[in-house]
Design an enzyme around this catalytic site. Structure first.
Site, mmCIF file in Angstrom:
data_model
loop_
_atom_site.group_PDB
_atom_site.id
_atom_site.type_symbol
_atom_site.label_atom_id
_atom_site.label_comp_id
_atom_site.label_asym_id
_atom_site.label_seq_id
_atom_site.Cartn_x
_atom_site.Cartn_y
_atom_site.Cartn_z
ATOM 1 C CD GLU A 116 36.962 -25.817 -25.354
ATOM 2 O OE1 GLU A 116 37.576 -24.878 -25.097
ATOM 3 O OE2 GLU A 116 37.852 -26.841 -25.987
ATOM 4 C CE LYS A 118 35.414 -15.284 -24.752
ATOM 5 N NZ LYS A 118 35.879 -14.530 -23.589
ATOM 6 C CG ASP A 120 34.653 -13.175 -16.960
ATOM 7 O OD1 ASP A 120 35.432 -12.744 -17.615
ATOM 8 O OD2 ASP A 120 33.911 -12.356 -16.543
ATOM 9 C CE1 TYR A 226 42.522 -21.527 -24.252
ATOM 10 C CE2 TYR A 226 41.251 -21.213 -22.265
ATOM 11 C CZ TYR A 226 41.905 -20.566 -22.826
ATOM 12 O OH TYR A 226 42.308 -19.408 -22.972
ATOM 13 C CE LYS A 313 32.301 -11.934 -24.291
ATOM 14 N NZ LYS A 313 33.096 -10.737 -24.651
ATOM 15 C CB CYS A 407 26.373 1.974 15.852
ATOM 16 S SG CYS A 407 26.069 0.486 15.308
ATOM 17 C CB CYS A 410 24.894 -0.110 19.931
ATOM 18 S SG CYS A 410 26.429 0.406 19.219
ATOM 19 C CB CYS A 425 29.820 0.389 15.276
ATOM 20 S SG CYS A 425 29.582 0.591 16.973
ATOM 21 C CB CYS A 430 28.416 -2.791 18.212
ATOM 22 S SG CYS A 430 27.041 -2.906 17.116
HETATM 23 S S1 IVH Z 1 40.416 -20.501 -26.891
HETATM 24 C C1 IVH Z 1 43.060 -18.504 -30.428
HETATM 25 N N1 IVH Z 1 38.881 -21.382 -25.266
HETATM 26 O O1 IVH Z 1 38.781 -15.973 -24.286
HETATM 27 C C2 IVH Z 1 42.033 -18.532 -29.335
HETATM 28 N N2 IVH Z 1 39.540 -19.180 -25.150
HETATM 29 O O2 IVH Z 1 38.950 -13.837 -26.647
HETATM 30 C C3 IVH Z 1 42.267 -19.388 -28.142
HETATM 31 N N3 IVH Z 1 38.810 -18.059 -23.274
HETATM 32 O O3 IVH Z 1 42.095 -14.974 -24.562
HETATM 33 C C4 IVH Z 1 41.674 -19.181 -27.200
HETATM 34 N N4 IVH Z 1 37.450 -19.716 -22.209
HETATM 35 O O4 IVH Z 1 41.345 -15.872 -22.461
HETATM 36 C C5 IVH Z 1 39.519 -20.506 -25.831
HETATM 37 N N5 IVH Z 1 37.481 -22.345 -23.706
HETATM 38 C C6 IVH Z 1 38.098 -21.518 -24.036
HETATM 39 C C7 IVH Z 1 38.196 -20.064 -23.572
HETATM 40 C C8 IVH Z 1 39.028 -19.054 -24.132
HETATM 41 C C9 IVH Z 1 37.962 -18.332 -22.095
HETATM 42 C C10 IVH Z 1 39.521 -16.567 -23.335
HETATM 43 C C11 IVH Z 1 40.665 -16.483 -23.489
HETATM 44 C C12 IVH Z 1 41.102 -15.663 -24.467
HETATM 45 C C13 IVH Z 1 39.883 -15.129 -24.626
HETATM 46 C C14 IVH Z 1 39.533 -15.138 -26.324
#
Ligand code: IVH
Length: 675
Positions: A116, A118, A120, A226, A313, A407, A410, A425, A430
């Site tokens: 899946e 990840k 942010d 998830y 990552k 500015c 102007c 400004c 302006c």
């Molecule tokens: S699984 C025990 N799935 O990544 C693991 N985490 O460093 C449970 N995160 O704290 C997390 N996308 O905030 C999982 N598809 C995903 C995720 C995900 C983002 C984040 C989450 C977690 C951190 C783990």
């Protein structure tokens, strides 16, 4: 009256179901089937019912999403089971090591992985009992988080009630800020001189930890789920089953892939790195998880992270380039924003040659000079920014920079207000402010004037044909055709687009005015609440603040806007040009009941209140909730209330159901209505 409550209760529940359904279609399925206005109408009806009959209020009602009163702080929550974090892999070999460890612990067994994105964002936990959301919490330190229920409820994709009955369920997922919301939020913060969020993760965290849930509601967050942390009454075999169940229960679930072979997984991870920039959210990697829940149990966890999952990552997307110049742009609110003009370089999916430098403090803190070699990256994959200077590459010819005292557009004096990082400004007229204001005024979400792009606008301004947005409505064909590259056809089209923008909704006009802090959503709320620009112009700050979602900042900015004589002159010109300044309902104008105000009281036989209201509105009339001198008709059904007496005392015509039907052109049944 019991009868009334019974009816109200049924109606409220029906509305909740319908609204929940539309919410799900809009926020989870991305496939809305009704217009915003229709949705708002249902919400308003439900709010009214819940206000009228407080016993109907319910914690899972969609009306609870708007964000309640600010709080002093958050209480803490102990998680049912710890919310762990993931071990990271940055290199191919680390992924191979992970797969080897998993397979060694499960000798001879087939192993499948789910992969899946990840996201942010911020991990959150949602706890449901008997299918109702009881509590939402942050991950915190993994054991103990903060109760942010009120804030999480403002996220449209968080179900307040599950679509199936379950005794207990704890769901985990990632709350995040989509890239476009992040960019807009930072733009607004830049304009108002507030500190910027470094990335969508910080923005999401800052938003969810707001003590005032109305602020959370105003910034658009979303959620992908998830994991199930705890459940009663279900038996699941694998992660695919978990994700499928989450979907059925009404949660948003991200795309995923099932793979077995580590070479395929690595290939998949590499392929993803270019794709990630096309997503609507920021992803900082991929998560690889063992699919079988039984295998997961046997693999177990270390103190920090499970042995059955790993986060791959993505390498940070950064680049090195040279700053050729630092230019300054004047925004709509007069804020001077410095920009680095750089040698073009590929970065996170696009070619970048400019990076925002935010404000003068940032430039001085990082000591950025013209000619410097700099490291750049995109904040949350979106906005290019300068991370740092590479001082070891300095030749000594680099030139320090300072903010102009005049500015650049102007030549007027610029000022820096104490406590703000922005320099502004001071000239109300302006040209750059005007330019940005006009671009905003004619943009799609504002007055939506097609054909008035930057090139045409630049020529119109250069020919001194307009001095403010209202002047657009005085443009003549003769003025336009002589503009370079503007043929008779485009001139006509542009005039037509300008003309038809006069009929825009009030909310578009309010947004177009460019009042600081008033975005599209606030504009809609204000239009619905005040019904006309006239009403809005004379409001007081405290009245505005009483409206849900309108905070003190928006309120004071609105009042300040209408205090500027120049702004009032522009509005006056807009009105004289015939631009619509009334809310949708009354502006429809046409229809046999145009301009007529109705008040409904008592129960009608042939219609519900809602149906009667819709009927009046469909014919151009308006329904008001209280009787006053401006009421044209009171429609009295069975058991009319005090509105009936008030109508008699004011001498306002009272219609019974039969007369109402006759007026609205509904064919009469053989038996007339009551009375
Ligand atoms: S699984 C025990 N799935 O990544 C693991 N985490 O460093 C449970 N995160 O704290 C997390 N996308 O905030 C999982 N598809 C995903 C995720 C995900 C983002 C984040 C989450 C977690 C951190 C783990």
């Amino acid at each position: 009256m019991d009868h009334d409550i019974e009816r109200a209760k049924e109606r409220a529940e029906a509305l909740r179901k319908e609204i929940e359904d539309h919410n799900h279609r809009y926020y989870v399925m991305d496939n809305p089937t009704i217009a915003d206005a229709q949705y708002d109408k249902m919400i308003r009806e439900l709010e009214k019912l819940e206000k009228q009959y407080p016993s109907l209020a319910s914690p899972y009602s969609p009306t609870q999403r708007v964000g309640g009163q600010p709080r002093e702080g958050f209480s803490t929550v102990r998680h049912i089971s710890p919310m762990m974090s993931l071990a990271n892999a940055f290199e191919e070999y680390e992924l191979r090591d992970f797969d080897r460890r998993v397979r060694q612990a499960l000798p001879g067994e087939p192993v499948n992985y789910v992969i899946e994105p990840k996201i942010d964002g911020l991990a959150v936990s949602l706890y449901y009992e008997n299918s109702i959301l009881l509590r939402g919490a942050t991950r915190g330190d993994g054991e103990i988080g903060e109760d942010i229920s009120e804030n999480l409820k403002t996220i449209g994709s968080v179900p307040l009630r599950l679509r199936q009955v379950l005794p207990a369920l704890e769901v985990r997922g990632e709350a995040y800020m989509p890239k476009d919301s992040f960019a807009r939020l930072n733009e607004a913060r830049e304009e108002s001189g507030e500190p910027l969020f470094a990335n969508p993760r910080n923005a999401a965290a800052g938003t969810l930890r707001q003590l005032d849930p109305r602020v959370t509601a105003s910034r658009k967050l979303s959620l992908y789920t998830y994991d199930i942390g705890y459940s009663e009454g279900i038996d699941l075999q694998d992660h695919m089953g978990v994700l499928a169940l989450l979907k059925e229960l009404g949660f948003r679930v991200n795309d995923f892939t099932l793979l077995e072979d580590i070479d395929k997984i690595i290939e998949y991870c590499m392929d993803w790195q270019s794709q990630r920039f096309d997503l609507t959210y920021a992803a900082d990697g991929l998560v690889i998880k063992v699919n079988s829940l039984d295998q997961r149990r046997r693999l177990g966890a270390t103190t920090k992270s499970p042995r059955w999952a790993i986060a791959y990552k993505f390498p940070p997307e950064q680049a090195v380039t040279t700053v050729r110049n630092i230019t300054v742009r004047v925004g709509r609110t007069g804020a001077l924003t410095p920009t680095a003009e750089m040698d073009p370089v590929r970065l996170a999916g696009t070619t970048v040659s400019r990076a925002t430098l935010h404000n003068e403090d940032n430039i001085h803190d990082k000591d950025i000079r013209i000619g410097d070699r700099v490291l750049i990256q995109k904040a949350g994959d979106i906005i290019p920014e300068v991370v740092a200077v590479l001082p070891e590459e300095r030749k000594g010819t680099e030139k320090p920079w300072s903010m102009p005292t005049e500015c650049p557009s102007c030549g007027s004096r610029v000022v820096r207000v104490e406590g703000e990082s922005a320099v502004r400004c001071t000239n109300i007229a302006c040209p750059d402010k005007l330019w940005e204001g006009l671009i905003h005024f004619s943009s799609r979400h504002a007055m939506d004037i097609a054909g008035l792009g930057p090139a045409v606008l630049a020529q119109i301004l250069a020919a001194r044909l307009i001095r403010d947005p209202a002047d657009l409505y005085n443009l003549r064909y003769e003025d336009l055709v002589i503009i370079e590259r503007m043929g008779p056809k485009s001139a006509q089209n542009l005039l037509r687009a300008i003309e038809s923008s006069k009929k825009n909704s009030l909310s578009k006009l309010i947004f177009a005015l460019g009042i600081r802090h008033v975005g599209e959503r606030a504009a809609k709320i204000l239009a619905a609440h005040y019904g006309s620009l006239d009403n809005l112009m004379s409001v007081r700050e405290e009245d505005l603040e009483a409206i849900p979602e309108i905070g003190p900042k928006i309120a004071s900015s609105i009042v300040a806007f209408f205090e500027v004589p120049q702004n009032m002159r522009v509005i006056d010109k807009l009105v004289r040009a015939g631009v619509n300044t009334r809310a949708e309902k009354s502006s429809r104008g046409a229809g046999p009941l145009a301009g007529k105000v109705f008040v409904l009281t008592g129960a009608l036989e042939g219609f519900s209140r809602q149906e009667a209201q819709e009927l009046v509105e469909s014919l151009g009339g308006k329904v008001s909730s209280s009787v006053s001198r401006s009421t044209d008709y009171v429609v009295a059904g069975e058991d009319p209330g005090s509105k009936y007496d008030k109508a008699i005392s004011l001498g306002i015509p009272i219609l019974d159901e039969g007369e109402f039907k006759a007026l609205t052109g509904i064919p009469q049944a053989t038996e007339a209505g009551p009375k």
